[in-house]
Design a protein around this motif. Structure first.
Motif, mmCIF file in Angstrom:
data_model
loop_
_atom_site.group_PDB
_atom_site.id
_atom_site.type_symbol
_atom_site.label_atom_id
_atom_site.label_comp_id
_atom_site.label_asym_id
_atom_site.label_seq_id
_atom_site.Cartn_x
_atom_site.Cartn_y
_atom_site.Cartn_z
ATOM 1 N N PHE A 178 0.834 -1.209 0.000
ATOM 2 C CA PHE A 178 0.000 0.000 0.000
ATOM 3 C C PHE A 178 0.866 1.256 0.000
ATOM 4 O O PHE A 178 0.666 2.169 -0.808
ATOM 5 C CB PHE A 178 -0.927 -0.007 1.217
ATOM 6 N N PHE A 179 1.829 1.319 0.880
ATOM 7 C CA PHE A 179 2.633 2.539 1.000
ATOM 8 C C PHE A 179 3.624 2.691 -0.148
ATOM 9 O O PHE A 179 3.954 3.815 -0.542
ATOM 10 C CB PHE A 179 3.336 2.569 2.360
ATOM 11 N N GLN A 180 4.088 1.580 -0.703
ATOM 12 C CA GLN A 180 4.984 1.700 -1.856
ATOM 13 C C GLN A 180 4.211 2.211 -3.067
ATOM 14 O O GLN A 180 4.706 3.074 -3.807
ATOM 15 C CB GLN A 180 5.636 0.364 -2.174
ATOM 16 N N LEU A 181 3.021 1.709 -3.274
ATOM 17 C CA LEU A 181 2.197 2.202 -4.381
ATOM 18 C C LEU A 181 1.814 3.660 -4.161
ATOM 19 O O LEU A 181 1.802 4.462 -5.099
ATOM 20 C CB LEU A 181 0.938 1.342 -4.523
ATOM 21 N N SER A 182 1.492 4.010 -2.921
ATOM 22 C CA SER A 182 1.149 5.413 -2.609
ATOM 23 C C SER A 182 2.321 6.330 -2.888
ATOM 24 O O SER A 182 2.145 7.440 -3.405
ATOM 25 C CB SER A 182 0.701 5.530 -1.147
ATOM 26 N N ALA A 183 3.537 5.874 -2.567
ATOM 27 C CA ALA A 183 4.736 6.681 -2.807
ATOM 28 C C ALA A 183 4.978 6.892 -4.295
ATOM 29 O O ALA A 183 5.601 7.881 -4.703
ATOM 30 C CB ALA A 183 5.944 6.013 -2.166
ATOM 31 N N GLY A 185 2.642 7.503 -6.322
ATOM 32 C CA GLY A 185 1.571 8.362 -6.817
ATOM 33 C C GLY A 185 0.283 7.632 -7.125
ATOM 34 O O GLY A 185 -0.654 8.225 -7.673
ATOM 35 N N MET A 186 0.221 6.341 -6.780
ATOM 36 C CA MET A 186 -1.000 5.573 -6.999
ATOM 37 C C MET A 186 -1.979 5.817 -5.845
ATOM 38 O O MET A 186 -1.614 6.359 -4.810
ATOM 39 C CB MET A 186 -0.686 4.076 -7.117
ATOM 40 N N ASP A 187 -3.210 5.378 -6.030
ATOM 41 C CA ASP A 187 -4.242 5.571 -5.014
ATOM 42 C C ASP A 187 -4.925 4.229 -4.731
ATOM 43 O O ASP A 187 -6.094 4.026 -5.053
ATOM 44 C CB ASP A 187 -5.275 6.591 -5.516
ATOM 45 N N PRO A 188 -4.193 3.273 -4.129
ATOM 46 C CA PRO A 188 -4.764 1.945 -3.907
ATOM 47 C C PRO A 188 -5.849 1.958 -2.834
ATOM 48 O O PRO A 188 -5.864 2.824 -1.953
ATOM 49 C CB PRO A 188 -3.556 1.111 -3.460
ATOM 50 N N VAL A 189 -6.750 0.983 -2.924
ATOM 51 C CA VAL A 189 -7.782 0.803 -1.905
ATOM 52 C C VAL A 189 -7.679 -0.616 -1.373
ATOM 53 O O VAL A 189 -7.178 -1.522 -2.055
ATOM 54 C CB VAL A 189 -9.192 1.067 -2.472
ATOM 55 N N LEU A 190 -8.151 -0.804 -0.133
ATOM 56 C CA LEU A 190 -8.030 -2.089 0.539
ATOM 57 C C LEU A 190 -9.405 -2.708 0.738
ATOM 58 O O LEU A 190 -10.389 -2.001 0.997
ATOM 59 C CB LEU A 190 -7.339 -1.928 1.898
ATOM 60 N N LEU A 191 -9.461 -4.029 0.634
ATOM 61 C CA LEU A 191 -10.704 -4.766 0.805
ATOM 62 C C LEU A 191 -11.003 -4.944 2.283
ATOM 63 O O LEU A 191 -10.248 -5.619 3.000
ATOM 64 C CB LEU A 191 -10.601 -6.125 0.100
ATOM 65 N N LEU A 192 -12.087 -4.368 2.739
ATOM 66 C CA LEU A 192 -12.481 -4.458 4.141
ATOM 67 C C LEU A 192 -12.820 -5.912 4.483
ATOM 68 O O LEU A 192 -13.619 -6.550 3.819
ATOM 69 C CB LEU A 192 -13.703 -3.580 4.393
ATOM 70 N N GLY A 193 -12.176 -6.415 5.524
ATOM 71 C CA GLY A 193 -12.406 -7.801 5.914
ATOM 72 C C GLY A 193 -11.543 -8.787 5.175
ATOM 73 O O GLY A 193 -11.515 -9.980 5.507
ATOM 74 N N GLY A 194 -10.835 -8.320 4.138
ATOM 75 C CA GLY A 194 -9.917 -9.161 3.398
ATOM 76 C C GLY A 194 -10.587 -10.260 2.595
ATOM 77 O O GLY A 194 -11.804 -10.272 2.388
ATOM 78 N N PHE A 195 -9.750 -11.199 2.139
ATOM 79 C CA PHE A 195 -10.253 -12.289 1.309
ATOM 80 C C PHE A 195 -11.300 -13.108 2.046
ATOM 81 O O PHE A 195 -12.285 -13.567 1.445
ATOM 82 C CB PHE A 195 -9.096 -13.191 0.877
ATOM 83 N N SER A 196 -11.103 -13.302 3.328
ATOM 84 C CA SER A 196 -12.032 -14.123 4.106
ATOM 85 C C SER A 196 -13.444 -13.587 4.034
ATOM 86 O O SER A 196 -14.403 -14.347 3.817
ATOM 87 C CB SER A 196 -11.568 -14.187 5.571
ATOM 88 N N ALA A 197 -13.611 -12.281 4.189
ATOM 89 C CA ALA A 197 -14.948 -11.673 4.149
ATOM 90 C C ALA A 197 -15.546 -11.775 2.755
ATOM 91 O O ALA A 197 -16.731 -12.091 2.599
ATOM 92 C CB ALA A 197 -14.879 -10.214 4.598
ATOM 93 N N PHE A 198 -14.739 -11.514 1.738
ATOM 94 C CA PHE A 198 -15.252 -11.549 0.365
ATOM 95 C C PHE A 198 -15.642 -12.972 -0.025
ATOM 96 O O PHE A 198 -16.702 -13.201 -0.612
ATOM 97 C CB PHE A 198 -14.197 -11.004 -0.601
ATOM 98 N N ASN A 199 -14.805 -13.935 0.313
ATOM 99 C CA ASN A 199 -15.069 -15.329 -0.055
ATOM 100 C C ASN A 199 -16.300 -15.880 0.647
ATOM 101 O O ASN A 199 -17.013 -16.727 0.104
ATOM 102 C CB ASN A 199 -13.853 -16.186 0.270
ATOM 103 N N THR A 200 -16.580 -15.389 1.846
ATOM 104 C CA THR A 200 -17.766 -15.831 2.577
ATOM 105 C C THR A 200 -19.037 -15.426 1.853
ATOM 106 O O THR A 200 -20.008 -16.189 1.775
ATOM 107 C CB THR A 200 -17.762 -15.254 4.001
ATOM 108 N N ILE A 201 -19.058 -14.217 1.295
ATOM 109 C CA ILE A 201 -20.263 -13.698 0.638
ATOM 110 C C ILE A 201 -20.318 -14.084 -0.831
ATOM 111 O O ILE A 201 -21.383 -14.419 -1.362
ATOM 112 C CB ILE A 201 -20.319 -12.162 0.771
ATOM 113 N N TYR A 202 -19.171 -14.038 -1.502
ATOM 114 C CA TYR A 202 -19.131 -14.257 -2.954
ATOM 115 C C TYR A 202 -18.136 -15.351 -3.326
ATOM 116 O O TYR A 202 -17.179 -15.107 -4.075
ATOM 117 C CB TYR A 202 -18.754 -12.953 -3.664
ATOM 118 N N PRO A 203 -18.332 -16.581 -2.856
ATOM 119 C CA PRO A 203 -17.372 -17.650 -3.195
ATOM 120 C C PRO A 203 -17.298 -17.932 -4.687
ATOM 121 O O PRO A 203 -16.269 -18.400 -5.181
ATOM 122 C CB PRO A 203 -17.931 -18.862 -2.425
#
Length: 378
Positions: A178-183, A185-203
């Motif tokens: 995240f911080f290397q991409l930000s440095a 000049g990129m604008d990355p976003v992070l997945l709340l809850g990570g892969f575990s949360a996403f896989n639970t809802i949208y396997p």
């Protein structure tokens, strides 16, 4: 999503999304038979069988008293994160053609171990080490990175604020990326809850396969947009006939707003058929309350149903019906309902005739006009 006085990270994502989308056993309920007009009938979506009730006059569609307008409830999330539901809609965004077919639409970096990545990952994700190496640094040039509309990172889990002590301890590789991409000049976003949360809802949107290049992306299933989480979806006629989509989303009810697309699963799903035309002559005065009632009864059923609203492309007719439901049963003005819908389905585009009728419907529901045509056409 963010409160109105917070920086709107999702707004930035959706703005970039729009710039990149350059290329243009239950019994069925069939409430309508005519093609060019809506007949005077109403549907009971709660019963186990079709029920058609004559409408004596249009006054029956009017509310007994004016609704009190409400604002959409906004859930606070940490800055720099987006929810699994937002990622689902980003992955399935359509504007002319599915945005995910563009290899430079979204760069997803899996910041877990190589073993966890090989087991399963979000579709089109790359192992982060192939882009951000711990020792070699960024393996993709800044010029190439700038081609991506969205850069999304995720760890196994993740709910702590970016840069916090806990976040650095829980997911050091993600924080480094995240911080290397930000440095750079990129604008990355992070997945709340990570892969575990996403896989639970949208396997069904997770896979052990690498899907990166354009021909591989064209094999992906594009799902309807999720308008209300785990409840209301909007999409195209093609999606409404795809059994994989219906099964994976647990759809129980479908509003079919087309004149020519047949109901694909009449023996297993409940349908409301509204044979509407996407033109300047189509009258929605009866279709709007009928669709709203059908959707509400499905969502309030025991057990609660899941509804897919579709027309041919999922842009105009279906949007008008979805907006009418949000206005009547969420008590949102047309302006707020339209903003909500466009954040979740960027290709939303009801025609001017429908917008004018929705403005009249807003006045009918709330007793006064809350939105102007200029506001919603900006």
């Amino acid at each position: 999503m963010h409160l109105p006085n917070e920086p709107n990270k999702m707004g930035v994502v959706l703005s970039r999304l729009n710039k990149r989308c350059r290329v243009p056993s239950r019994d069925a309920i069939s409430a309508f038979q005519t093609v060019n007009s809506v007949s005077d009938r109403e549907v009971d979506a709660d019963s186990g069988h079709s029920s058609i009730i004559p409408i004596k006059n249009r006054d029956m569609c009017e509310p007994e008293e004016a609704l009190v307008p409400l604002l959409p409830i906004i859930t606070r999330i940490e800055r720099g994160y987006i929810t699994p539901q937002q990622v689902y809609n980003i992955l399935n965004a359509e504007e002319g053609q599915p945005a995910l077919y563009d290899p430079y639409y979204i760069l997803i970096l899996d910041c877990r171990s190589a073993e966890r990545y090989k087991e399963s990952h979000v579709v089109t994700a790359r192992a982060s080490i192939t882009v951000i190496h711990p020792e070699l640094g960024c393996l993709i040039s800044c010029i190439d990175l700038q081609k991506y509309s969205i850069i999304l990172l995720y760890a196994e889990e993740g709910n702590s604020p970016v840069g916090s002590v806990k976040a650095r301890a829980d997911s050091p590789d993600l924080q480094r990326c995240f911080f290397q991409l930000s440095a750079l000049g990129m604008d990355p976003v992070l997945l709340l809850g990570g892969f575990s949360a996403f896989n639970t809802i949208y396997p069904f949107l997770c896979t052990p396969q690498m899907v990166l290049i354009e021909p591989e992306r064209h094999t992906l299933t594009i799902y309807p947009s999720e308008i209300l989480e785990g409840a209301l979806y909007q999409g195209s006629a093609v999606q409404a006939t795809n059994y994989r989509i219906i099964k994976n989303l647990h759809i129980t009810h479908i509003v079919n707003a087309t004149a020519n697309s047949p109901d694909a699963f009449p023996n297993t799903l409940r349908y409301l058929r509204l044979p509407l035309s996407d033109d300047a002559q189509q009258d929605l005065v009866e279709a709007l309350p009928l669709a709203s009632r059908f959707i509400q009864q499905a969502l309030m059923g025991v057990p609660a149903g899941r509804v897919l609203v579709h027309c041919s492309m999922g842009r105009s007719r279906s949007s008008a019906l979805t907006l009418a439901f949000l206005m009547e049963h969420r008590h949102w003005s047309l302006l707020h309902a339209l903003h909500w819908l466009k954040e979740r389905r960027a290709c939303t585009a009801p025609n001017v005739n429908f917008l004018q009728q929705l403005l009249a419907h807003e006045e009918l529901l709330f007793g006064s006009r809350l939105t102007s045509l200029d506001e919603i056409r900006r």
